[in-house]
Design an enzyme around this catalytic site. Sequence first.
Site, PDB file in Angstrom:
ATOM      1  N   MET A   7       0.846  -1.206   0.000  1.00  0.00           N
ATOM      2  CA  MET A   7       0.000   0.000   0.000  1.00  0.00           C
ATOM      3  C   MET A   7       0.877   1.249   0.000  1.00  0.00           C
ATOM      4  SD  MET A   7      -3.248  -0.986   2.398  1.00  0.00           S
ATOM      5  CE  MET A   7      -2.254  -1.758   3.679  1.00  0.00           C
ATOM      6  N   ALA A   8       0.915   1.912  -1.151  1.00  0.00           N
ATOM      7  CA  ALA A   8       1.779   3.080  -1.328  1.00  0.00           C
ATOM      8  C   ALA A   8       1.473   4.122  -0.257  1.00  0.00           C
ATOM      9  CB  ALA A   8       1.565   3.665  -2.720  1.00  0.00           C
ATOM     10  N   CYS A  87      -2.022  -1.875 -10.471  1.00  0.00           N
ATOM     11  CA  CYS A  87      -2.262  -0.492 -10.036  1.00  0.00           C
ATOM     12  C   CYS A  87      -2.968   0.296 -11.141  1.00  0.00           C
ATOM     13  CB  CYS A  87      -0.945   0.191  -9.678  1.00  0.00           C
ATOM     14  SG  CYS A  87      -1.208   1.892  -9.133  1.00  0.00           S
ATOM     15  N   LYS A 126       1.053  -9.544  -9.031  1.00  0.00           N
ATOM     16  CA  LYS A 126      -0.239  -9.127  -8.461  1.00  0.00           C
ATOM     17  C   LYS A 126      -1.088  -8.520  -9.573  1.00  0.00           C
ATOM     18  CE  LYS A 126      -2.184  -6.520  -4.570  1.00  0.00           C
ATOM     19  NZ  LYS A 126      -2.607  -5.187  -5.028  1.00  0.00           N
ATOM     20  N   ASN A 185      -7.310 -11.565  -2.824  1.00  0.00           N
ATOM     21  CA  ASN A 185      -7.239 -10.203  -2.259  1.00  0.00           C
ATOM     22  C   ASN A 185      -8.491  -9.409  -2.632  1.00  0.00           C
ATOM     23  OD1 ASN A 185      -5.868  -7.158  -3.292  1.00  0.00           O
ATOM     24  ND2 ASN A 185      -5.931  -7.712  -1.143  1.00  0.00           N
ATOM     25  N   GLY A 186      -8.915  -8.589  -1.691  1.00  0.00           N
ATOM     26  CA  GLY A 186     -10.023  -7.663  -1.952  1.00  0.00           C
ATOM     27  C   GLY A 186     -11.159  -7.819  -0.975  1.00  0.00           C
ATOM     28  N   ASP A 187     -11.345  -6.774  -0.146  1.00  0.00           N
ATOM     29  CA  ASP A 187     -12.479  -6.728   0.780  1.00  0.00           C
ATOM     30  C   ASP A 187     -12.464  -7.834   1.826  1.00  0.00           C
ATOM     31  OD1 ASP A 187     -13.253  -4.498  -0.572  1.00  0.00           O
ATOM     32  OD2 ASP A 187     -14.869  -5.461  -1.689  1.00  0.00           O
ATOM     33  N   ARG A 210      -6.537  -2.736   3.475  1.00  0.00           N
ATOM     34  CA  ARG A 210      -7.128  -1.671   4.280  1.00  0.00           C
ATOM     35  C   ARG A 210      -7.545  -2.111   5.682  1.00  0.00           C
ATOM     36  NH1 ARG A 210     -11.065  -0.146  -0.449  1.00  0.00           N
ATOM     37  NH2 ARG A 210     -10.867  -2.405  -0.583  1.00  0.00           N
TER      38      ARG A 210
HETATM   39  C1  LIG Z   1      -3.596   3.521   0.013  1.00  0.00           C
HETATM   40  C2  LIG Z   1      -3.437   2.316  -0.878  1.00  0.00           C
HETATM   41  C3  LIG Z   1      -2.253   2.144  -1.560  1.00  0.00           C
HETATM   42  C4  LIG Z   1      -2.081   1.023  -2.389  1.00  0.00           C
HETATM   43  N1  LIG Z   1      -0.871   0.833  -3.016  1.00  0.00           N
HETATM   44  C5  LIG Z   1      -0.655  -0.321  -3.706  1.00  0.00           C
HETATM   45  C6  LIG Z   1       0.627  -0.636  -4.235  1.00  0.00           C
HETATM   46  O1  LIG Z   1       1.616   0.087  -4.050  1.00  0.00           O
HETATM   47  N2  LIG Z   1       0.751  -1.793  -4.940  1.00  0.00           N
HETATM   48  C7  LIG Z   1      -0.304  -2.655  -5.143  1.00  0.00           C
HETATM   49  O2  LIG Z   1      -0.144  -3.697  -5.784  1.00  0.00           O
HETATM   50  N3  LIG Z   1      -1.516  -2.381  -4.636  1.00  0.00           N
HETATM   51  C8  LIG Z   1      -1.715  -1.264  -3.913  1.00  0.00           C
HETATM   52  N4  LIG Z   1      -2.933  -1.038  -3.340  1.00  0.00           N
HETATM   53  C9  LIG Z   1      -3.991  -2.064  -3.464  1.00  0.00           C
HETATM   54  C10 LIG Z   1      -3.937  -3.045  -2.293  1.00  0.00           C
HETATM   55  O3  LIG Z   1      -2.719  -3.763  -2.306  1.00  0.00           O
HETATM   56  C11 LIG Z   1      -5.114  -4.045  -2.362  1.00  0.00           C
HETATM   57  O4  LIG Z   1      -5.028  -4.760  -3.570  1.00  0.00           O
HETATM   58  C12 LIG Z   1      -6.475  -3.354  -2.311  1.00  0.00           C
HETATM   59  O5  LIG Z   1      -6.510  -2.366  -1.290  1.00  0.00           O
HETATM   60  C13 LIG Z   1      -7.583  -4.387  -2.031  1.00  0.00           C
HETATM   61  O6  LIG Z   1      -7.360  -5.084  -0.824  1.00  0.00           O
HETATM   62  P1  LIG Z   1      -8.122  -4.674   0.547  1.00  0.00           P
HETATM   63  O7  LIG Z   1      -9.601  -4.717   0.254  1.00  0.00           O
HETATM   64  O8  LIG Z   1      -7.705  -5.729   1.533  1.00  0.00           O
HETATM   65  O9  LIG Z   1      -7.688  -3.296   0.932  1.00  0.00           O
HETATM   66  C14 LIG Z   1      -3.125   0.078  -2.532  1.00  0.00           C
HETATM   67  C15 LIG Z   1      -4.317   0.275  -1.834  1.00  0.00           C
HETATM   68  C16 LIG Z   1      -4.476   1.363  -0.995  1.00  0.00           C
HETATM   69  C17 LIG Z   1      -5.775   1.510  -0.222  1.00  0.00           C
END
Ligand SMILES: Cc1cc2nc3c(=O)[nH]c(=O)nc-3n(C[C@H](O)[C@H](O)[C@H](O)COP(=O)(O)O)c2cc1C
Length: 289
Positions: A7-8, A87, A126, A185-187, A210
Site C-alpha cells: 500500500m503506497a 495499479c 499481483k 485479495n479484496g475486501d 485496508r
Molecule cells: C492507500 C493504498 C495504496 C495502495 N498501493 C498499492 C501498491 O503500491 N501496490 C499494489 O499492488 N496495490 C496497492 N494497493 C492495493 C492493495 O494492495 C489491495 O489490492 C487493495 O486495497 C484491495 O485489498 P483490501 O480490500 O484488503 O484493501 C493500494 C491500496 C491502498 C488503499
Amino acid sequence: MLFLAPMAGYNSLAFRIMCRKHGADVVSTEMMSANAVHFGQQRDILTSEEEGPLSIQLFGNLPERLVEAVRWAEQYNPVLIDLNAGCPVPKVAGNGMGADLMKDPTLLARIVEAMTDAATVPVTVKIRAGWDRENAVETAEACERAGASMIAVHGRLATHGYSGKADWQVIKRVADSVGVPVIGNGDVHSSDDAERMIGETGCDHVMIGRAALEDPRVFSGMESTAKEDKIRLIEEYAATSERTGEISLNDLKCHALFLAKGFPGSPVLRGRISAARSIEEIKNAAKSI
Ligand SMILES: Cc1cc2nc3c(=O)[nH]c(=O)nc-3n(C[C@H](O)[C@H](O)[C@H](O)COP(=O)(O)O)c2cc1C
C-alpha cells in the site's frame, strides 16, 4: 498464509513490524519504481529482522529495467519479489505500467520471464480481474508459463478502482486454472472473511490491505473496535516508528486516522488527529479521548 498487501504511502517498516507482530506471515513494501532504480532515484528500503519474511513489490514496463530493479531489490534479502500488474492510478497505468500490463499479457509474460531469469528468489505477480473486461485467467496463465511462482488476484477491474465489491469468483476462476498458489485479495475485512475467502475461492493464501490499516490484529484474529485497544495501537505505531526513525507528523497522522476508526468516539478523535500540528498533539489526542 496471510500477506500484508502493498500500500503506497503506508507500508513503512514500523507498520510492517506491527503487522508481523500481530500475525502477518509475509509483509510487503509498497511498489518501487524500476525506472527510479534505473535513474538512481529510488530511495533505500529500511528493513529489519523484526518484520519477518519480506516481499518487495516492483513496477515498470521495460523488461531490462525490471531486471535491474530485481538485482537492486535483492540486496534487501526479500523472500519474494512481486511485480505490480494491478495499479490503476493514472501516474502508473497511464504510463503503461501497473494494471495497464493486463491489456497485453504477452508483454507482461516477457517481463515476468526476464525477472524470474534474473532473480534468485521466487517472483510473484499481483493482478486485478482485468482492465475493463475480465481476463484474469488468461493473464495468470501467461504469468505462470513465464515462471511466476504465485499469483495474487485483487477481484476488481482496474477501471473500477476501489468502487463496488471485489468479485471473489474471479479469484476462484484463477485458482481453478493455474497450478501455482493463488493469493486472494479484496475486501477481506476480518479474520472470518479471510477464512470465508479460502472456502469460497479455493485460494491458497489471503492478502489483506485496508483492514490491516484499521487494525493490524486482523492477522491474528484478535481484531476489535474497543476504544482502548485502538488507542493502544496508535501508541504502538508512534513508539515503533519512533524506534525505526521513521516518525513524522504526516506519517503518524495517516496511520492514526485509519487506526482511530470503528468506535463511538472515533469521529471526535479523528477530528483532533486531523487538526494536530505536532506529533505530541496526536499522542495527547489519543490519551485524552
Ligand atoms: C492507500 C493504498 C495504496 C495502495 N498501493 C498499492 C501498491 O503500491 N501496490 C499494489 O499492488 N496495490 C496497492 N494497493 C492495493 C492493495 O494492495 C489491495 O489490492 C487493495 O486495497 C484491495 O485489498 P483490501 O480490500 O484488503 O484493501 C493500494 C491500496 C491502498 C488503499
